[in-house]
Design a protein around this motif. Structure first.
Motif, PDB file in Angstrom:
ATOM      1  N   CYS A 125      71.235 -29.539 -86.582  1.00 20.28           N
ATOM      2  CA  CYS A 125      71.201 -28.091 -86.354  1.00 20.28           C
ATOM      3  C   CYS A 125      72.340 -27.678 -85.421  1.00 20.28           C
ATOM      4  O   CYS A 125      72.811 -28.464 -84.598  1.00 20.28           O
ATOM      5  CB  CYS A 125      69.857 -27.706 -85.738  1.00 20.28           C
ATOM      6  N   HIS A 159      62.247 -28.470 -84.121  1.00 21.13           N
ATOM      7  CA  HIS A 159      62.288 -27.377 -85.098  1.00 21.13           C
ATOM      8  C   HIS A 159      61.012 -27.271 -85.914  1.00 21.13           C
ATOM      9  O   HIS A 159      60.744 -28.098 -86.761  1.00 21.13           O
ATOM     10  CB  HIS A 159      63.471 -27.595 -86.044  1.00 21.13           C
ATOM     11  N   HIS A 165      67.946 -18.276 -83.889  1.00 20.64           N
ATOM     12  CA  HIS A 165      68.109 -19.682 -83.520  1.00 20.64           C
ATOM     13  C   HIS A 165      69.485 -20.207 -83.926  1.00 20.64           C
ATOM     14  O   HIS A 165      70.196 -20.830 -83.127  1.00 20.64           O
ATOM     15  CB  HIS A 165      67.016 -20.541 -84.150  1.00 20.64           C
ATOM     16  N   CYS A 190      72.026 -26.044 -82.897  1.00 21.90           N
ATOM     17  CA  CYS A 190      71.584 -26.164 -81.493  1.00 21.90           C
ATOM     18  C   CYS A 190      71.714 -27.591 -80.977  1.00 21.90           C
ATOM     19  O   CYS A 190      71.419 -27.865 -79.809  1.00 21.90           O
ATOM     20  CB  CYS A 190      70.161 -25.654 -81.316  1.00 21.90           C
ATOM     21  N   MET A 216      62.464 -23.011 -77.768  1.00 18.55           N
ATOM     22  CA  MET A 216      63.861 -22.999 -78.207  1.00 18.55           C
ATOM     23  C   MET A 216      64.285 -21.543 -78.392  1.00 18.55           C
ATOM     24  O   MET A 216      63.431 -20.691 -78.658  1.00 18.55           O
ATOM     25  CB  MET A 216      63.975 -23.637 -79.593  1.00 18.55           C
TER      26      MET A 216
HETATM   27 ZN   LIG Z   1      68.191 -25.973 -83.829  1.00 17.94          ZN
END
Ligand SMILES: [Zn+2]
Length: 388
Positions: free
Chosen positions: A242, A132, A172, A244, A161
């Motif tokens: 996160c 990130h 994101h 993700c 990403m």
């Molecule tokens: Zn992330």
């Protein structure tokens, strides 16, 4: 009236019940304290004591990831990468190209391809995801890592990403970011293996922080990755901060609980390098995470294939000393030519030309993204018919 009310209440219960169940299965961020993370590893260790019992547990962890991601619901695209490559530049021992592949119809993975300049006919392949930081693919350290590995003899695919760099079709922090990034990595792997100049037995993957998460998740579920180096991320108590990394239930189900340590251990007996530091959630690696993973490798008599480079005075990054550890690791396990890199008290990276971000973009006003591209979180989730 009363019956209708009861039916409505039942639906409400079922809906909120399943929602609660889903939420309850998420293990996010600092889900455990360091003490709890350590104790949970002891508990996990009590569930296996030989190769057979470990492989039973490993299969459960692997299917927990695939089910948690809903990976089986993704389109079966079989090839159809619709690769776009442009702007090839010749550098000192390597080339750089801008690339996009179609991950699934209407969704693109954007990146750069770093290739060796060499007379050889086949090369290793390395997937290079990032963590990130805005426009991270364009940063000097991602460029250095990819260029050095390319000059050593690997075709390196550095990719964005979702929501970063050129990947702006979704935000994101969207609900299925973990699924999209894992699937995108799998498609990058499909792309590398589709090339006639790639040796399928020499495929590596490495990333730091959130890129480390991408690395150990894909390595766990896809044995086409032959050597893996997750950097500053494998932790017994921290699950990734996160959406993700931990926004879908890959660590826990009704039937199991695990942590990123065991997910990383699914790499066994394939070679793995853990790089850890003294300032983040990997500070205990030599004492907690690494010994657990070593025990798993020992079941395969493969203790020599897992290593930990711990840098107690360093921080959470993929800086020079971490990169050089990865160069040695991939050099050894993917049979690369380390001698191609100038060396004087350490690898010298200054042959790498750092290119400006604008020159690393595959989609430009002259070469725009195809107008069939999906646009927005809802458009992508509606197309896939997947909700978290
Ligand atoms: Zn992330």
């Amino acid at each position: 009236m009363k019956i209708k009310f009861t039916i409505a209440l039942t639906f409400l219960f079922l809906f909120t019940g399943s929602f609660y169940a889903q939420e309850n299965m998420l293990c996010m961020g600092r889900y455990w304290t360091e003490d709890e993370g350590n104790l949970m590893l002891k508990k996990f260790a009590s569930e296996w004591n030989d190769l057979t019992t470990w492989e039973t547990r490993a299969a459960q962890i692997k299917s927990g990831i695939i089910e948690g991601l809903q990976l089986d619901k993704m389109p079966k695209v079989e090839g159809n990468l619709n690769t776009i490559i442009n702007n090839k530049r010749e550098m000192d021992g390597y080339t750089v190209e801008n690339i996009a592949i179609e991950s699934f119809p209407g969704f693109y993975v954007t990146g750069n391809l770093y290739r060796p300049i060499s007379d050889k006919s086949t090369f290793a392949g390395i997937l290079s995801p990032h963590g990130h930081f805005p426009d991270k693919r364009f940063t000097h350290y991602i460029q250095k890592r990819a260029a050095v590995l390319a000059r050593m003899g690997a075709i390196v695919f550095a990719y964005d990403m979702v929501g970063y760099g050129e990947s702006k079709q979704v935000e994101h922090k969207m609900p299925i970011a973990l699924l999209l990034q894992t699937y995108n990595s799998q498609r990058v792997l499909d792309y590398l293996l589709s090339r006639p100049d790639i040796d399928a037995d020499r495929i590596g993957m490495t990333g730091g922080s959130g890129g480390g998460t991408q690395t150990f998740v894909l390595t766990a579920i896809d044995d086409r990755i032959k050597a893996s180096a997750p950097v500053v991320q494998v932790s017994a108590h921290f699950f990734g901060g996160c959406v993700c990394e931990s926004g879908m239930p890959i660590h826990k189900s009704k039937n199991h609980q695990t942590s990123n340590v065991e997910i990383a251990a699914l790499c066994a007996p394939r070679p793995m390098l853990l790089v850890s530091d003294g300032a983040d959630w990997t500070r205990n690696t030599p004492r907690v995470e690494y010994p657990y993973i070593q025990k798993v490798y020992a079941l395969y008599d493969a203790e020599h294939k897992v290593e930990n480079v711990h840098l107690p005075t360093e921080k959470h990054d993929y800086g020079y000393s971490k990169r050089t550890a990865a160069y040695n690791f991939f050099g050894h396990h993917l049979n690369l030519s380390m001698g191609n890199i100038p060396y004087a008290e350490g690898y010298q990276e200054d042959f790498v030309t750092i290119l400006p971000a604008e020159e690393l973009k595959v989609f430009t006003s002259k070469n725009p993204m195809p107008d069939t591209a999906l646009n927005g979180n809802d458009a992508v989730m509606d197309y896939l018919k997947i909700q978290p």
